[in-house]
Design a protein around this motif. Structure first.
Motif, PDB file in Angstrom:
ATOM      1  N   GLY A 284       0.824  -1.199   0.000  1.00  0.00           N
ATOM      2  CA  GLY A 284       0.000   0.000   0.000  1.00  0.00           C
ATOM      3  C   GLY A 284       0.856   1.246   0.000  1.00  0.00           C
ATOM      4  N   TYR A 285       0.176   2.388  -0.090  1.00  0.00           N
ATOM      5  CA  TYR A 285       0.884   3.660  -0.156  1.00  0.00           C
ATOM      6  C   TYR A 285      -0.015   4.796   0.330  1.00  0.00           C
ATOM      7  CZ  TYR A 285      -1.923   4.401  -4.339  1.00  0.00           C
ATOM      8  OH  TYR A 285      -2.979   4.543  -5.199  1.00  0.00           O
ATOM      9  N   GLU A 286       0.617   5.904   0.630  1.00  0.00           N
ATOM     10  CA  GLU A 286      -0.078   7.139   0.995  1.00  0.00           C
ATOM     11  C   GLU A 286       0.652   8.274   0.302  1.00  0.00           C
ATOM     12  OE1 GLU A 286      -1.288   7.990   5.162  1.00  0.00           O
ATOM     13  OE2 GLU A 286       0.076   9.684   4.897  1.00  0.00           O
ATOM     14  N   ILE A 287      -0.096   9.117  -0.366  1.00  0.00           N
ATOM     15  CA  ILE A 287       0.494  10.224  -1.118  1.00  0.00           C
ATOM     16  C   ILE A 287       0.211  11.542  -0.410  1.00  0.00           C
ATOM     17  CG2 ILE A 287       0.292  11.565  -3.249  1.00  0.00           C
ATOM     18  CD1 ILE A 287      -0.137   8.929  -4.725  1.00  0.00           C
ATOM     19  N   GLY A 288       1.275  12.345  -0.242  1.00  0.00           N
ATOM     20  CA  GLY A 288       1.161  13.698   0.266  1.00  0.00           C
ATOM     21  C   GLY A 288       1.666  14.666  -0.787  1.00  0.00           C
ATOM     22  N   ASP A 289       1.618  15.934  -0.503  1.00  0.00           N
ATOM     23  CA  ASP A 289       2.060  16.930  -1.471  1.00  0.00           C
ATOM     24  C   ASP A 289       3.514  16.740  -1.875  1.00  0.00           C
ATOM     25  OD1 ASP A 289      -0.423  18.145  -1.525  1.00  0.00           O
ATOM     26  OD2 ASP A 289       0.120  19.666  -0.036  1.00  0.00           O
ATOM     27  N   THR A 290       4.384  16.455  -0.917  1.00  0.00           N
ATOM     28  CA  THR A 290       5.822  16.381  -1.202  1.00  0.00           C
ATOM     29  C   THR A 290       6.438  15.039  -0.793  1.00  0.00           C
ATOM     30  OG1 THR A 290       6.390  17.360   0.923  1.00  0.00           O
ATOM     31  CG2 THR A 290       6.091  18.877  -0.938  1.00  0.00           C
ATOM     32  N   TYR A 291       5.621  14.008  -0.698  1.00  0.00           N
ATOM     33  CA  TYR A 291       6.145  12.703  -0.290  1.00  0.00           C
ATOM     34  C   TYR A 291       5.219  11.584  -0.731  1.00  0.00           C
ATOM     35  CZ  TYR A 291       2.550  12.525   3.305  1.00  0.00           C
ATOM     36  OH  TYR A 291       1.332  12.492   3.948  1.00  0.00           O
ATOM     37  N   ILE A 292       5.734  10.376  -0.661  1.00  0.00           N
ATOM     38  CA  ILE A 292       4.940   9.164  -0.769  1.00  0.00           C
ATOM     39  C   ILE A 292       5.456   8.200   0.296  1.00  0.00           C
ATOM     40  CG2 ILE A 292       6.426   8.213  -2.588  1.00  0.00           C
ATOM     41  CD1 ILE A 292       3.908   6.728  -3.652  1.00  0.00           C
ATOM     42  N   THR A 293       4.537   7.595   1.020  1.00  0.00           N
ATOM     43  CA  THR A 293       4.875   6.577   2.003  1.00  0.00           C
ATOM     44  C   THR A 293       4.440   5.235   1.433  1.00  0.00           C
ATOM     45  OG1 THR A 293       4.628   8.118   3.840  1.00  0.00           O
ATOM     46  CG2 THR A 293       4.517   5.777   4.376  1.00  0.00           C
ATOM     47  N   VAL A 294       5.321   4.240   1.543  1.00  0.00           N
ATOM     48  CA  VAL A 294       5.074   2.930   0.944  1.00  0.00           C
ATOM     49  C   VAL A 294       5.180   1.859   2.022  1.00  0.00           C
ATOM     50  CG1 VAL A 294       5.849   1.287  -0.808  1.00  0.00           C
ATOM     51  CG2 VAL A 294       6.066   3.747  -1.235  1.00  0.00           C
TER      52      VAL A 294
ATOM     53  N   ALA B  78      14.567  11.939  -1.685  1.00  0.00           N
ATOM     54  CA  ALA B  78      14.656  11.195  -2.942  1.00  0.00           C
ATOM     55  C   ALA B  78      14.598  12.067  -4.192  1.00  0.00           C
ATOM     56  CB  ALA B  78      13.528  10.167  -3.001  1.00  0.00           C
ATOM     57  N   GLY B  79      14.259  13.336  -4.019  1.00  0.00           N
ATOM     58  CA  GLY B  79      14.138  14.240  -5.161  1.00  0.00           C
ATOM     59  C   GLY B  79      12.705  14.346  -5.641  1.00  0.00           C
ATOM     60  N   ALA B  80      12.312  15.551  -6.002  1.00  0.00           N
ATOM     61  CA  ALA B  80      10.930  15.814  -6.413  1.00  0.00           C
ATOM     62  C   ALA B  80      10.519  14.992  -7.634  1.00  0.00           C
ATOM     63  CB  ALA B  80      10.736  17.307  -6.680  1.00  0.00           C
ATOM     64  N   ALA B  81      11.378  14.920  -8.636  1.00  0.00           N
ATOM     65  CA  ALA B  81      11.030  14.181  -9.854  1.00  0.00           C
ATOM     66  C   ALA B  81      10.807  12.700  -9.551  1.00  0.00           C
ATOM     67  CB  ALA B  81      12.115  14.355 -10.907  1.00  0.00           C
ATOM     68  N   ASN B  82      11.653  12.120  -8.713  1.00  0.00           N
ATOM     69  CA  ASN B  82      11.494  10.713  -8.351  1.00  0.00           C
ATOM     70  C   ASN B  82      10.209  10.476  -7.574  1.00  0.00           C
ATOM     71  OD1 ASN B  82      13.890   9.805  -9.545  1.00  0.00           O
ATOM     72  ND2 ASN B  82      15.081  10.289  -7.732  1.00  0.00           N
ATOM     73  N   VAL B  83       9.899  11.351  -6.634  1.00  0.00           N
ATOM     74  CA  VAL B  83       8.676  11.198  -5.839  1.00  0.00           C
ATOM     75  C   VAL B  83       7.446  11.323  -6.738  1.00  0.00           C
ATOM     76  CG1 VAL B  83       7.269  12.223  -3.999  1.00  0.00           C
ATOM     77  CG2 VAL B  83       9.724  11.894  -3.661  1.00  0.00           C
TER      78      VAL B  83
END
Length: 73
Positions: free
Chosen positions: A15-25, A41-46
């Motif tokens: 599963g995952y959770e998406i925020g404005d400037t992050y993703i939790t996996v 991790a860098g904006a483009a990667n996120v």
């Protein structure tokens, strides 16, 4: 937590959770979550990870190849 679709049934992502400037996996077999942020991790990667998560395909492979240890500590 949003359940990861895993359309090919070949991922270790649960599963995952998406925020404005992050993703939790969350991964299968572990209770720990891993947060990948713009800072770690860098904006483009996120942003790529967010798209892969929403599409339900390729997230685990991307993490392993590109950002594996770039989670927030």
């Amino acid at each position: 937590m949003q359940i990861y679709k895993d359309i090919n049934h070949d991922s270790g992502v649960r599963g995952y959770e998406i925020g404005d400037t992050y993703i939790t996996v969350w991964f299968d077999g572990t209770a720990r979550s891993y947060t990948y942020s713009y800072a770690s991790a860098g904006a483009a990667n996120v942003e790529t990870m967010k798209k892969l998560a929403e599409n339900g395909d390729g997230l685990n492979a991307y993490i392993n190849k590109v950002v594996k240890f770039k989670f927030v500590r």
